[in-house]
Each structure stands twice: as C-alpha cells, then as structure tokens.
Design an enzyme around this catalytic site. Structure first.
Site, PDB file in Angstrom:
ATOM      1  N   GLU A  74       0.885  -1.170   0.000  1.00  0.00           N
ATOM      2  CA  GLU A  74       0.000   0.000   0.000  1.00  0.00           C
ATOM      3  C   GLU A  74       0.921   1.217   0.000  1.00  0.00           C
ATOM      4  OE1 GLU A  74      -1.262   3.184   1.863  1.00  0.00           O
ATOM      5  OE2 GLU A  74      -2.103   1.878   3.404  1.00  0.00           O
TER       6      GLU A  74
ATOM      7  N   CYS B  13      -2.406   8.087   4.717  1.00  0.00           N
ATOM      8  CA  CYS B  13      -2.325   7.626   3.334  1.00  0.00           C
ATOM      9  C   CYS B  13      -3.520   8.103   2.523  1.00  0.00           C
ATOM     10  CB  CYS B  13      -2.236   6.107   3.290  1.00  0.00           C
ATOM     11  SG  CYS B  13      -3.522   5.261   4.233  1.00  0.00           S
TER      12      CYS B  13
END
Length: 491
Positions: free
Chosen positions: A249, A286
């Site tokens: 990720e 994120c």
C-alpha cells in the site's frame, strides 16, 4: 548492516538515551527460520486456535494501554487521544479477524460434484479450498504505530489465514515496537505456541528490509509506506529466484472533486471539513486529500477563499520524524518549482509545519508529472479545470489512488456517470460525501488501488478481504473421504 538504532522524541528531536541494536543477518535468518518451523503447526491450526490467539493479543494491548500510549506519543507526537483511539481500532481488527477465523472463513470450500460423461460436460469430483502461503514479511508503517505496525491489520490478517509473521518494525518507533513485541511473546508462551510464530527485526537502513524480503523461506510481503520504498521491495520480491507476492500500500494523492452544485449548497461547511482533513494527523494519512479539483466557476472562487481561511486556522502538530519534515518541505518546493501558486504557506511553530495550499491549472497539472507526486504532510494542491472534459483528463492523469471523492454527483446525468467511471477507473474507494481520511475496518472495505496507490490493486490491506492475500487456492480432485472430512482445514 547498520548496527545501531536510535529512538527520538518526535516533538523535540532529542535522542532517547538507550541505543538499540539493529538486527544482523544472523538475526534475520533466525527469525525467518523460526517462523518457517512455526508454520508446520500454525498452517494447520483450527479457526478456534487462531481466534484464541488474536483475542488474547487484543487483551494484552488493552491491559498495557497506560504504558503503550505514552511510548507511542513520545516517538510519534500523535497525541494520547488519537493514539488511544488507534489502539482501540487495533484491538477491534484483531478481534474481527478472530471472528472470521472462528467462523471458518479461511477454510471455506467450493464443492463441484462429479458429473458423469465425457468432457467437456463430464468431469471428476472437485473441491476448491485455500491454503496459507507461509511466513509473511510484514513492513510496519510510520504513521499508525498500532494499527499498521507490529500488531496491525497485516499481522492480524496473516495470522488468521494461518501464516506466521516476521515484522520489520518501523525505525520511527523502535521502543514502542519492542514493547509490543514483548507482549506478543508473553501471549505465545502462555498459549503454548512457538515463539517464532511472530518474529521481529529492526533497522534504520534499507539493508534489513531487503535481507528479509530476499530470504528464501519468506512466502509473501506486506508493506505500508512510500511509493519509492514499496517499489524497491517489490522489485526485490520479483527478482528472487522464486518470486513471491508483494502487497504494497503505497503513495496516494486522493483527489477531492467538488462540483459547483455542492459548493453552492454547503461551501463553507465543506471547506471547514476539508481543512480539518488536510491537517488531520499533520497530514500524515495515506488517505490525506492532497488534490482538490474544481471547475472555473464563481462558486469555486468562493470555496477557495473559505478553504484558505479554514486551513489557515489549523495548527498541525510536529511530524513523525525530522526526515519527514524535510521531505514535506522539499515536496512543497517542488510543486512551486513546477508552476503551482502558493495560496497559503503558513510557517507553523517549529518543529511543526504550517498548512499549505497551492493552485495550478489543469493543463499544467496534466503536463507535469511532478505535480502528481504525493506530498506527505498538511498540504493540498487545487487544480482548476475549464470544462467537464478537463475534469476527466485530470482524473485520468492521476493514474491510481486509494480514494476519489466526488461532491455534487448526486443526480443521474451523463456528466456524473462519466465522472463516476473516471473515478472508479483509478481508485479503490469512491466517496460521495465526507472526506477520505478515516478507513473503516469492515466487510466491504477496499483499501488499495491502481499503481501507484498499491502494488496489487485486486487486494485490500484493510477490511475482511485482507485475509485473502495470504491464502492460495487449491483444487482437490477425487479426494479421499478423510481429507474432505477436514472441511477445508489444511493437513
């Protein structure tokens, strides 16, 4: 390899007096081999056994909250309230995967009974089930010292799938990581499980992570962090004599596209909400909204003024590390060097950065790839588009994102359908209200997306389906009765 590892006070930069030793090549090899030995037991464990471990780990975290939260705050400056809430989320994740294991999700089978006759209609009896991959190299994140760290979602989902884990702890919180690892070892001992079921290695340089992903007994990698770091580790995973899956990720700029209709109805409210999202956690999420896409319109002009005022009132706390602060400053400078105009460049109170808001035309954004790079911190870039076609072109230029937010696409129109198609083409999650910061741990969650958001866009690192990353499908053809009687539990 690097021999020392240092913990720092995230607010003052002062080093902790205790110097830690980084893991040696021998330490890494020992941890992986211990995980490989533990796999012989854990790979065939029952759902009840996996659930018992995960729940006990959650209880251990909760029992040590009063010590863990101050350590986390010292090393990250994220604040006790935020960190205590994150610890709760981490325990929720552990218990959720415990429930999945206990319900038998890792052992689900698809029974395809035999059909008499010749192929292609006729076929033997087949059962499709899944088996755990083996030891997983888990790379902890900096910005979530509980939820994406030693006992975070990757560890929880891998254990629920039947895979041992070797954690590469993040050098931004080494003392916290060591304490959590100590709790894990206590739980494993209390349950009579192999100590190698969860291992941990540490190091500030890249050598420890590279050695871990290269180890021939590692069966998969899971990573949360920068695009550059994830890409390097993915290359290592692919370059092995026997390549392994790597679930990274990575970076994401998470576009928020606000149409005039939404801004006319709730512009001031949306500006306040968005400003809080940009500055939340000092922008170190994120899913931080790093891109705001607006049409050239009077409502957009008013919204920019409202957003600038709301963002100027935000007071971000210090960043996780001095290196991240330097990278943030460099990222803002790069956007300006590429032609972005600074609308807000707050100085902040050192060592905390001030929030930044910049603006650029759609044409320049599409032309300059550097403007599409993630700036990790409390900054966002406004892109002004002259038409619906430019809106679509801006989204296409992003390439891949964890999220896209569409404000004002409530009506079924050809224009809105086109925007939804463009958003779903590049994102793992599309929002139609709210802001992207905040990722629910639930059954339908998809936390991933096309590159550079993730290295495996078919998978998620958050939510129930995270379990699937560490299970490999296998077909049993004409299997004997004793094997079928195991109901998907591997031998």
């Amino acid at each position: 390899m690097t021999t020392l590892l240092q913990s720092f006070n995230a607010r003052t930069g002062a080093p902790h007096p205790e110097a830690l030793s980084a893991s040696s090549s021998q330490d890494i090899d020992d941890s992986v081999r211990a995980a490989h030995q533990a796999f012989e037991v854990w790979g065939s464990s029952s759902g009840a056994q996996r659930a018992a471990l995960l729940r006990a780990l959650a209880e251990a975290l909760e029992a040590d909250r009063d010590a863990l939260v101050p350590w986390a705050d010292l090393e990250t400056a994220l604040g006790a309230v935020r960190l205590s809430g994150e610890l709760d989320r981490t325990c929720f994740q552990l218990r959720r995967f415990a429930d999945l294991a206990e319900r038998g999700v890792p052992f689900e089978t698809l029974d395809d009974p035999a059909v008499a006759g010749a192929p292609p209609v006729g076929h033997p009896a087949m059962v499709r089930q899944r088996v755990p991959l083996g030891p997983v190299a888990m790379f902890a994140a900096s910005n979530f010292p509980f939820a994406f760290s030693v006992l975070g979602g990757d560890t929880a989902s891998a254990l629920a799938a039947g895979c041992p884990v070797v954690v590469k702890a993040h050098p931004g919180h080494p003392l916290l990581s060591r304490r959590v690892f100590g709790l894990i070892q206590q739980v494993l001992q209390a349950q009579g499980l192999p100590a190698g079921l969860v291992g941990m290695v540490q190091g500030a340089g890249v050598d420890v992570g590279v050695a871990l992903i290269r180890h021939p007994l590692i069966a998969a990698g899971a990573f949360t962090g920068s695009t550059r770091g994830g890409a390097a580790l993915q290359a290592e995973a692919n370059a092995r004599p026997r390549p392994i899956p790597f679930y990274g990720e990575l970076g994401s700029i998470n576009p928020v596209l606000a149409l005039p209709k939404a801004l006319a109805a709730r512009g001031a409210e949306l500006a306040t909400t968005l400003a809080g999202s940009i500055a939340l956690g000092c922008g170190q999420f994120c899913t931080n909204p790093g891109l705001i896409v607006l049409l050239d319109d009077p409502e957009s002009d008013a919204f920019i003024e409202q957003l600038t005022r709301a963002l100027a009132a935000q007071k971000p706390h210090p960043m996780l590390t001095a290196g991240m602060k330097s990278a943030f400053d460099a990222g803002v400078r790069q956007m300006m060097d590429q032609g972005a105009l600074a609308l807000l460049a707050a100085q902040g109170a050192a060592p905390a950065p001030g929030p930044h808001l910049l603006q650029v035309s759609a044409a320049r954004f599409i032309e300059r790839a550097a403007l599409r790079e993630e700036v990790f911190g409390p900054a966002s870039l406004i892109v002004r588009a002259a038409s619906q076609a430019e809106l679509l072109a801006v989204l296409a230029a992003v390439g891949g994102s964890l999220t896209v937010t569409l404000w004002g696409a409530d009506d079924d129109t050809p224009e809105n359908q086109a925007l939804v198609r463009a958003a779903t083409a590049i994102a793992g999650r599309v929002l139609f209200s709210g802001v992207p910061t905040g990722v629910a741990v639930t059954a339908a969650q998809q936390h991933g997306g096309p590159w550079p958001a993730s290295s495996a866009p078919m998978t998620t690192s958050v939510g129930d389906a995270a379990l699937d990353r560490f299970l490999r499908p296998i077909c049993l053809q004409d299997a004997p009765a004793w094997l079928l009687a195991r109901h998907g539990v591997p031998c």
